[in-house]
Design a protein around this motif. Structure first.
Motif, PDB file in Angstrom:
ATOM      1  N   GLY A   6      -4.371 -29.177 -15.312  1.00  0.00           N
ATOM      2  CA  GLY A   6      -3.513 -27.967 -16.025  1.00  0.00           C
ATOM      3  C   GLY A   6      -3.939 -27.485 -15.030  1.00  0.00           C
ATOM      4  O   GLY A   6      -3.515 -26.238 -15.046  1.00  0.00           O
ATOM      5  N   LEU A   7      -5.424 -26.727 -15.390  1.00  0.00           N
ATOM      6  CA  LEU A   7      -6.839 -25.527 -15.568  1.00  0.00           C
ATOM      7  C   LEU A   7      -5.701 -24.870 -13.500  1.00  0.00           C
ATOM      8  O   LEU A   7      -5.329 -24.364 -13.266  1.00  0.00           O
ATOM      9  N   PHE A   8      -5.710 -25.912 -12.571  1.00  0.00           N
ATOM     10  CA  PHE A   8      -4.958 -25.902 -11.267  1.00  0.00           C
ATOM     11  C   PHE A   8      -4.040 -25.519 -10.985  1.00  0.00           C
ATOM     12  O   PHE A   8      -3.568 -25.076 -10.429  1.00  0.00           O
ATOM     13  N   PHE A   9      -3.354 -26.642 -11.951  1.00  0.00           N
ATOM     14  CA  PHE A   9      -1.534 -25.267 -11.769  1.00  0.00           C
ATOM     15  C   PHE A   9      -1.192 -24.583 -11.846  1.00  0.00           C
ATOM     16  O   PHE A   9      -0.236 -23.997 -11.599  1.00  0.00           O
ATOM     17  N   GLY A  10      -2.146 -24.513 -13.190  1.00  0.00           N
ATOM     18  CA  GLY A  10      -1.884 -22.979 -13.746  1.00  0.00           C
ATOM     19  C   GLY A  10      -1.714 -22.093 -12.982  1.00  0.00           C
ATOM     20  O   GLY A  10      -1.216 -20.754 -13.394  1.00  0.00           O
ATOM     21  N   ILE A  11      -3.227 -21.728 -12.838  1.00  0.00           N
ATOM     22  CA  ILE A  11      -3.751 -20.853 -11.381  1.00  0.00           C
ATOM     23  C   ILE A  11      -2.593 -20.564 -10.246  1.00  0.00           C
ATOM     24  O   ILE A  11      -2.321 -19.325  -9.759  1.00  0.00           O
ATOM     25  N   VAL A  12      -2.119 -21.834  -9.763  1.00  0.00           N
ATOM     26  CA  VAL A  12      -1.451 -21.237  -8.433  1.00  0.00           C
ATOM     27  C   VAL A  12       0.395 -20.760  -8.878  1.00  0.00           C
ATOM     28  O   VAL A  12       1.018 -20.289  -8.401  1.00  0.00           O
ATOM     29  N   GLY A  13       0.403 -21.586  -9.932  1.00  0.00           N
ATOM     30  CA  GLY A  13       1.890 -21.068 -11.029  1.00  0.00           C
ATOM     31  C   GLY A  13       1.825 -19.333 -11.062  1.00  0.00           C
ATOM     32  O   GLY A  13       2.654 -18.959 -10.594  1.00  0.00           O
ATOM     33  N   GLY A  14       0.656 -19.132 -11.973  1.00  0.00           N
ATOM     34  CA  GLY A  14       0.813 -17.625 -12.517  1.00  0.00           C
ATOM     35  C   GLY A  14       0.756 -17.128 -10.983  1.00  0.00           C
ATOM     36  O   GLY A  14       1.044 -15.643 -10.891  1.00  0.00           O
ATOM     37  N   ILE A  15      -0.529 -17.133 -10.058  1.00  0.00           N
ATOM     38  CA  ILE A  15       0.229 -16.334  -8.705  1.00  0.00           C
ATOM     39  C   ILE A  15       1.252 -16.019  -8.301  1.00  0.00           C
ATOM     40  O   ILE A  15       1.605 -15.684  -8.147  1.00  0.00           O
ATOM     41  N   THR A  16       1.922 -17.595  -8.020  1.00  0.00           N
ATOM     42  CA  THR A  16       3.525 -17.538  -7.095  1.00  0.00           C
ATOM     43  C   THR A  16       4.123 -16.213  -8.535  1.00  0.00           C
ATOM     44  O   THR A  16       5.155 -16.204  -8.092  1.00  0.00           O
ATOM     45  N   VAL A  17       4.136 -16.230  -9.631  1.00  0.00           N
ATOM     46  CA  VAL A  17       4.530 -15.604 -10.849  1.00  0.00           C
ATOM     47  C   VAL A  17       4.404 -14.197 -10.585  1.00  0.00           C
ATOM     48  O   VAL A  17       5.782 -13.289 -10.439  1.00  0.00           O
ATOM     49  N   ILE A  18       3.535 -13.761  -9.832  1.00  0.00           N
ATOM     50  CA  ILE A  18       2.884 -11.922 -10.014  1.00  0.00           C
ATOM     51  C   ILE A  18       3.496 -11.777  -8.955  1.00  0.00           C
ATOM     52  O   ILE A  18       3.740 -11.083  -8.032  1.00  0.00           O
ATOM     53  N   THR A  19       3.513 -12.788  -7.959  1.00  0.00           N
ATOM     54  CA  THR A  19       3.962 -12.496  -5.876  1.00  0.00           C
ATOM     55  C   THR A  19       5.398 -12.437  -6.429  1.00  0.00           C
ATOM     56  O   THR A  19       6.065 -11.397  -5.603  1.00  0.00           O
ATOM     57  N   GLY A  20       5.690 -13.051  -7.021  1.00  0.00           N
ATOM     58  CA  GLY A  20       7.635 -12.988  -7.647  1.00  0.00           C
ATOM     59  C   GLY A  20       7.807 -11.416  -7.763  1.00  0.00           C
ATOM     60  O   GLY A  20       8.757 -10.976  -7.006  1.00  0.00           O
ATOM     61  N   ILE A  21       6.957 -10.825  -8.696  1.00  0.00           N
ATOM     62  CA  ILE A  21       6.903  -9.516  -9.376  1.00  0.00           C
ATOM     63  C   ILE A  21       6.910  -8.618  -8.214  1.00  0.00           C
ATOM     64  O   ILE A  21       7.680  -7.555  -8.444  1.00  0.00           O
ATOM     65  N   ALA A  22       6.084  -8.823  -7.224  1.00  0.00           N
ATOM     66  CA  ALA A  22       5.936  -7.555  -6.485  1.00  0.00           C
ATOM     67  C   ALA A  22       6.897  -7.690  -5.470  1.00  0.00           C
ATOM     68  O   ALA A  22       6.575  -6.517  -4.628  1.00  0.00           O
ATOM     69  N   ALA A  23       7.261  -8.556  -4.924  1.00  0.00           N
ATOM     70  CA  ALA A  23       8.747  -9.104  -4.262  1.00  0.00           C
ATOM     71  C   ALA A  23       8.910  -8.786  -4.541  1.00  0.00           C
ATOM     72  O   ALA A  23      10.339  -7.854  -3.638  1.00  0.00           O
ATOM     73  N   TRP A  24       9.951  -8.007  -5.528  1.00  0.00           N
ATOM     74  CA  TRP A  24      10.995  -6.858  -5.978  1.00  0.00           C
ATOM     75  C   TRP A  24      10.622  -5.474  -5.469  1.00  0.00           C
ATOM     76  O   TRP A  24      11.932  -5.504  -5.307  1.00  0.00           O
ATOM     77  N   PHE A  25       9.107  -5.188  -5.210  1.00  0.00           N
ATOM     78  CA  PHE A  25       9.023  -3.986  -4.905  1.00  0.00           C
ATOM     79  C   PHE A  25       8.503  -3.684  -3.205  1.00  0.00           C
ATOM     80  O   PHE A  25       8.721  -2.869  -2.696  1.00  0.00           O
ATOM     81  N   LEU A  26       8.386  -5.082  -2.838  1.00  0.00           N
ATOM     82  CA  LEU A  26       7.797  -5.634  -1.750  1.00  0.00           C
ATOM     83  C   LEU A  26       9.035  -5.113  -0.433  1.00  0.00           C
ATOM     84  O   LEU A  26       9.390  -5.201   0.882  1.00  0.00           O
ATOM     85  N   VAL A  27       9.762  -5.891  -0.855  1.00  0.00           N
ATOM     86  CA  VAL A  27      10.883  -6.806  -0.060  1.00  0.00           C
ATOM     87  C   VAL A  27      12.445  -5.923  -0.469  1.00  0.00           C
ATOM     88  O   VAL A  27      12.935  -5.388  -1.349  1.00  0.00           O
ATOM     89  N   ARG A  28      12.444  -5.346   0.862  1.00  0.00           N
ATOM     90  CA  ARG A  28      13.884  -5.083   1.348  1.00  0.00           C
ATOM     91  C   ARG A  28      15.138  -4.930   1.943  1.00  0.00           C
ATOM     92  O   ARG A  28      14.575  -5.521   3.191  1.00  0.00           O
TER      93      ARG A  28
END
Length: 459
Positions: free
Chosen positions: A203-225
């Motif tokens: 559960g913790l294993f999948f949660g950590i990877v999922g959380g990192i992916t969510v954060i990257t999606g937020i960052a992509a909004w500002f990085l990807v043009r």
């Protein structure tokens, strides 16, 4: 005179400098790495999760891989054509990664429920079988949802955006880096998160990877043009089917022969990749298998990056045979090694060759992609480079495992495990690459002559 691999490319390279800015490189590396980190979970650790907590039957893994490949292909066809129609990639990447992360984290909930069901059903064989079937169905269904969302964001939108953002002169370097992202993703998981799987904290294993992916999606909004590419004139459904019509294949033979080479490399990879963690942990019983994988991935990553620079220097078609040859040599060596040092050496050659082969065919595919169909081509790529390999490769691997009949005993119960035969089977698949590469070169020479010919010559 244009060279064969620049004829018909999607834009005139002289109009764009090959230099990539810091924002573009940051987006390529960050979004590419986290996408592959999530795919490591789906392609490797989810198989280990099923093997450890639900069933040791290799056929279940093969079915799960095939089902997720179908879902991923459907998503890439849909979202690739949709992003072409809108001429936008950013929303698909950013929002897709956020949802992708949430679904990945949800595997922790399914895992807990599956384990509990199996424990409660231990009192009777029929109840245990029903609990196992329920757990298998739940995991496969969630895997398909995760693959659908992840492929829409990564394999369709992000891959199309990379094509939009690069030119043939710099694609060797870019695809060289992207090719090692699965290796770096594996390394990060093995070093930082594998202890969680060994202690059963899925559960913790999948949660950590999922959380990192969510954060990257937020960052992509500002990085990807978005790059201002032309909108595809046709509707989404028409664009999907247009890219798969026989007329399209005949019109762009070099593109589809490149994808055919990718198909063969992908099948070879999928013969052993879904089972490689199980092989190292249970067949070879290497105490330090995480260390082995860490060393292999570091060395293979360095070799792949160097290969990307060499690819840009000597040309992608010339580089491809050396990469495939290294891949085959590493696979053959893996059939003989059993000790840690030998495994590290053979696996390094194998993984470096595999990643270099993928980088070469990926860059060659981008070079042949029409300007207004970068998203649509991802659908064809997904069918030939992902779907077909993931349908055929794991099935070959499962058949080889069943035929070899290797087992290990745990608490008096015998369980099937992969044997070294999976690597030899993967090497045999690669014999199809040379004739396809020669046919592709012949098609390109014909195209070059036709382009250079004058109307009088044609008459």
């Amino acid at each position: 005179m244009p060279t064969p691999d620049t004829i018909g490319t999607r834009r005139i390279d002289a109009l764009r400098a090959p230099h990539l800015g810091g924002r573009t490189w940051t987006a390529i590396l960050a979004v590419g790495l986290v996408g592959q980190l999530a795919w490591v979970i789906e392609n490797m650790y989810l198989n280990l999760f099923v093997y450890d907590t639900i069933s040791t039957d290799p056929a279940i893994i093969a079915i799960m891989v095939a089902a997720s490949a179908v879902a991923a292909t459907a998503a890439t066809l849909l979202f690739g054509a949709w992003s072409d129609r809108l001429a936008r990639r950013r929303e698909f990447v950013a929002i897709g990664y956020i949802v992708w992360g949430l679904v990945t984290a949800a595997f922790g909930l399914v895992g807990g429920g599956a384990s509990g069901a199996l424990s409660d059903g231990a009192s009777g064989a029929s109840t245990a079988a029903a609990a196992t079937a329920t757990a298998v169905i739940a995991v496969i269904a969630l895997d398909c949802v995760m693959s659908f969302i992840g492929s829409g964001a990564n394999d369709a939108a992000f891959a199309a955006w990379v094509t939009d953002s690069t030119v043939p002169a710099n694609r060797g370097r870019v695809d060289g880096w992207l090719a090692i992202m699965p290796l770096i993703g594996m390394l990060l998981v093995f070093v930082l998160l594998d202890p969680l799987t060994q202690s059963g904290q899925w559960g913790l294993f999948f949660g950590i990877v999922g959380g990192i992916t969510v954060i990257t999606g937020i960052a992509a909004w500002f990085l990807v043009r978005d790059r201002g590419v032309a909108k595809h004139p046709h509707g989404v459904l028409r664009a999907i089917f247009e890219g798969l019509r026989p007329q399209t294949v005949r019109r762009e033979p070099a593109l589809f022969l490149t994808l055919a080479i990718w198909t063969v490399v992908g099948i070879s990879s999928q013969v052993f990749l879904p089972y490689v963690l199980i092989y190292l942990r249970y067949s070879l019983a290497l105490d330090g298998y995480a260390i082995v994988l860490g060393v292999v991935l570091l060395l293979a990553s360095a070799l792949s990056v160097a290969g990307g620079r060499l690819m840009d220097r000597i040309g992608k078609p010339r580089f491809l045979p050396y990469a495939v040859g290294a891949f085959a040599a590493g696979l053959i060596a893996m059939t003989f090694v059993r000790e840690m040092t030998g495994v590290i050496a053979a696996a390094t050659v194998m993984m470096a060759g595999m990643m270099a082969s993928v980088a070469a065919v990926s860059a060659m595919t981008r070079d042949r992609t029409p300007e207004d169909r970068a998203g649509g081509v991802q659908g064809a790529r997904m069918i030939m480079a992902i779907l077909i390999p993931m349908l055929i490769g794991p099935a070959i691997g499962a058949a080889v495992i069943s035929g070899a009949d290797h087992t290990y005993v745990d608490l008096g119960v015998s369980h099937p495990v992969p044997g070294p035969e999976i690597f030899l089977a993967a090497a045999v698949v690669l014999v199809v690459v040379p004739p396809l590469a020669m046919l592709r070169a012949r098609m390109l020479r014909r195209g070059e002559k036709a382009l250079a010919a004058t109307p009088a010559d044609r008459a």
